[in-house]
Design a protein around this motif. Structure first.
Motif, PDB file in Angstrom:
ATOM      1  N   ILE A  99      19.787  -3.225 -41.592  1.00 61.82           N
ATOM      2  CA  ILE A  99      19.370  -1.894 -42.023  1.00 61.82           C
ATOM      3  C   ILE A  99      18.694  -1.233 -40.827  1.00 61.82           C
ATOM      4  N   SER A 100      19.183  -0.045 -40.475  1.00 65.53           N
ATOM      5  CA  SER A 100      18.611   0.758 -39.405  1.00 65.53           C
ATOM      6  C   SER A 100      17.885   1.926 -40.066  1.00 65.53           C
ATOM      7  N   PHE A 101      16.624   2.141 -39.700  1.00 63.65           N
ATOM      8  CA  PHE A 101      15.812   3.118 -40.418  1.00 63.65           C
ATOM      9  C   PHE A 101      14.687   3.648 -39.540  1.00 63.65           C
ATOM     10  N   PHE A 102      14.025   4.700 -40.010  1.00 64.06           N
ATOM     11  CA  PHE A 102      12.793   5.189 -39.414  1.00 64.06           C
ATOM     12  C   PHE A 102      11.985   5.905 -40.485  1.00 64.06           C
ATOM     13  N   VAL A 103      10.705   6.066 -40.228  1.00 60.54           N
ATOM     14  CA  VAL A 103       9.835   6.835 -41.100  1.00 60.54           C
ATOM     15  C   VAL A 103       9.662   8.200 -40.441  1.00 60.54           C
ATOM     16  N   ASP A 104      10.075   9.243 -41.160  1.00 55.80           N
ATOM     17  CA  ASP A 104      10.056  10.602 -40.636  1.00 55.80           C
ATOM     18  C   ASP A 104       8.628  11.009 -40.243  1.00 55.80           C
ATOM     19  N   PRO A 105       8.444  11.496 -39.009  1.00 52.90           N
ATOM     20  CA  PRO A 105       7.113  11.914 -38.563  1.00 52.90           C
ATOM     21  C   PRO A 105       6.491  13.034 -39.406  1.00 52.90           C
ATOM     22  N   GLU A 106       7.288  13.759 -40.166  1.00 51.96           N
ATOM     23  CA  GLU A 106       6.739  14.812 -41.024  1.00 51.96           C
ATOM     24  C   GLU A 106       5.815  14.252 -42.103  1.00 51.96           C
ATOM     25  N   LEU A 107       5.858  12.945 -42.299  1.00 56.66           N
ATOM     26  CA  LEU A 107       4.969  12.299 -43.256  1.00 56.66           C
ATOM     27  C   LEU A 107       3.506  12.635 -42.979  1.00 56.66           C
ATOM     28  N   VAL A 108       3.127  12.686 -41.711  1.00 56.60           N
ATOM     29  CA  VAL A 108       1.722  12.906 -41.381  1.00 56.60           C
ATOM     30  C   VAL A 108       1.261  14.330 -41.695  1.00 56.60           C
ATOM     31  N   ASP A 109       2.206  15.264 -41.877  1.00 58.19           N
ATOM     32  CA  ASP A 109       1.858  16.649 -42.194  1.00 58.19           C
ATOM     33  C   ASP A 109       1.858  16.938 -43.691  1.00 58.19           C
ATOM     34  N   ASP A 110       2.285  15.973 -44.498  1.00 52.91           N
ATOM     35  CA  ASP A 110       2.333  16.162 -45.948  1.00 52.91           C
ATOM     36  C   ASP A 110       0.998  15.723 -46.544  1.00 52.91           C
ATOM     37  N   ARG A 111       0.285  16.657 -47.140  1.00 57.12           N
ATOM     38  CA  ARG A 111      -1.052  16.321 -47.655  1.00 57.12           C
ATOM     39  C   ARG A 111      -1.014  15.288 -48.774  1.00 57.12           C
ATOM     40  N   ASP A 112       0.134  15.151 -49.453  1.00 59.58           N
ATOM     41  CA  ASP A 112       0.254  14.152 -50.515  1.00 59.58           C
ATOM     42  C   ASP A 112       0.667  12.783 -49.988  1.00 59.58           C
ATOM     43  N   ALA A 113       1.195  12.727 -48.760  1.00 51.74           N
ATOM     44  CA  ALA A 113       1.706  11.458 -48.242  1.00 51.74           C
ATOM     45  C   ALA A 113       1.078  11.042 -46.921  1.00 51.74           C
ATOM     46  N   ASN A 114       0.258  11.867 -46.316  1.00 48.86           N
ATOM     47  CA  ASN A 114      -0.240  11.570 -44.972  1.00 48.86           C
ATOM     48  C   ASN A 114      -1.151  10.336 -44.906  1.00 48.86           C
ATOM     49  N   TRP A 115      -1.578   9.834 -46.023  1.00 53.78           N
ATOM     50  CA  TRP A 115      -2.413   8.626 -46.073  1.00 53.78           C
ATOM     51  C   TRP A 115      -1.588   7.340 -45.990  1.00 53.78           C
ATOM     52  N   VAL A 116      -0.272   7.444 -46.164  1.00 57.88           N
ATOM     53  CA  VAL A 116       0.585   6.248 -46.225  1.00 57.88           C
ATOM     54  C   VAL A 116       0.719   5.630 -44.829  1.00 57.88           C
ATOM     55  N   ARG A 117       0.352   4.371 -44.716  1.00 61.08           N
ATOM     56  CA  ARG A 117       0.552   3.609 -43.481  1.00 61.08           C
ATOM     57  C   ARG A 117       1.104   2.223 -43.784  1.00 61.08           C
ATOM     58  N   ASP A 118       1.501   2.016 -45.032  1.00 52.78           N
ATOM     59  CA  ASP A 118       2.057   0.730 -45.455  1.00 52.78           C
ATOM     60  C   ASP A 118       3.125   1.034 -46.500  1.00 52.78           C
ATOM     61  N   ILE A 119       4.379   0.699 -46.186  1.00 58.78           N
ATOM     62  CA  ILE A 119       5.507   0.971 -47.080  1.00 58.78           C
ATOM     63  C   ILE A 119       6.208  -0.341 -47.392  1.00 58.78           C
ATOM     64  N   THR A 120       6.576  -0.537 -48.649  1.00 55.84           N
ATOM     65  CA  THR A 120       7.370  -1.700 -49.037  1.00 55.84           C
ATOM     66  C   THR A 120       8.768  -1.243 -49.403  1.00 55.84           C
ATOM     67  N   LEU A 121       9.749  -1.790 -48.712  1.00 54.43           N
ATOM     68  CA  LEU A 121      11.161  -1.528 -48.987  1.00 54.43           C
ATOM     69  C   LEU A 121      11.673  -2.695 -49.823  1.00 54.43           C
TER      70      LEU A 121
END
Length: 187
Positions: A142-164
């Motif tokens: 699986i090739s993937f990335f976390v979109d940098p726009e995450l840090v600008d979303d006030r509802d998601a900018n706290w996320v620093r741990d993701i489980t796939l």
């Protein structure tokens, strides 16, 4: 037209409308989840991100198998620490423990759900069915990335741990299903 006839026509109209809405609900829900990332639905990207931030995010990998599928399925790494926007490459392993050829497909999601909109898959074994011969073992990327726009979303900018998380389910191979349907039409 009598009052009873109008009532019957109105009820038929209501039933037809409800049937059409019920029929459209699943495709609409799937579209909604793909567009918004609702319920942890990940996105599909054409290419890797052009922007890499100097912020680290941890991606954890989880694997499950439906009880009707006699496979062993596991991530080959349990986690990756990477920069937001950096392209990651992870592998899962699947082993067919049965004495028959089996086809499976993977359903997936991410947690927390709010991160689904920002988890971008470029390539994934989950995009197609996987057919394994008896005893066969495969490594699936699986090739993937976390979109940098995450840090600008006030509802998601706290996320620093993701489980796939993936769950493999037994499926009938598409070609076998098409052959069976063709055979039924001949008879």
């Amino acid at each position: 037209m009598s009052r009873e006839s109008r009532t019957v026509m109105a009820l038929v109209g209501v039933v037809v409308t409800m049937g059409a809405l019920a029929w459209a609900a699943v495709p609409f829900y799937n579209w909604f989840c793909r567009v918004t990332g609702f319920a942890g639905t990940t996105q599909v990207a054409e290419k890797a991100s052009d922007v890499v931030l100097d912020e680290v995010i941890r991606v954890r990998f989880d694997a499950n198998v439906d009880p009707s599928l006699d496979w062993t399925f596991r991530p080959m790494q349990t986690r990756m620490d990477m920069k937001i926007g950096e392209n990651g490459l992870a592998f899962y392993e699947a082993v067919n423990n049965s004495d028959e050829t089996i086809t499976g497909s993977a359903s997936y999601n991410v947690a927390p759900e709010v991160s689904g909109y920002y988890f971008q898959k470029i390539e994934c074994f989950c995009f197609t069915e996987q057919t394994l011969e008896p005893g066969e073992r495969v490594e699936m990327p699986i090739s993937f990335f976390v979109d940098p726009e995450l840090v600008d979303d006030r509802d998601a900018n706290w996320v620093r741990d993701i489980t796939l998380s993936y769950t493999f389910h037994r499926t009938e191979p598409k070609q076998a299903a098409l052959d069976a349907a063709a055979a039924e039409n001949v008879n």
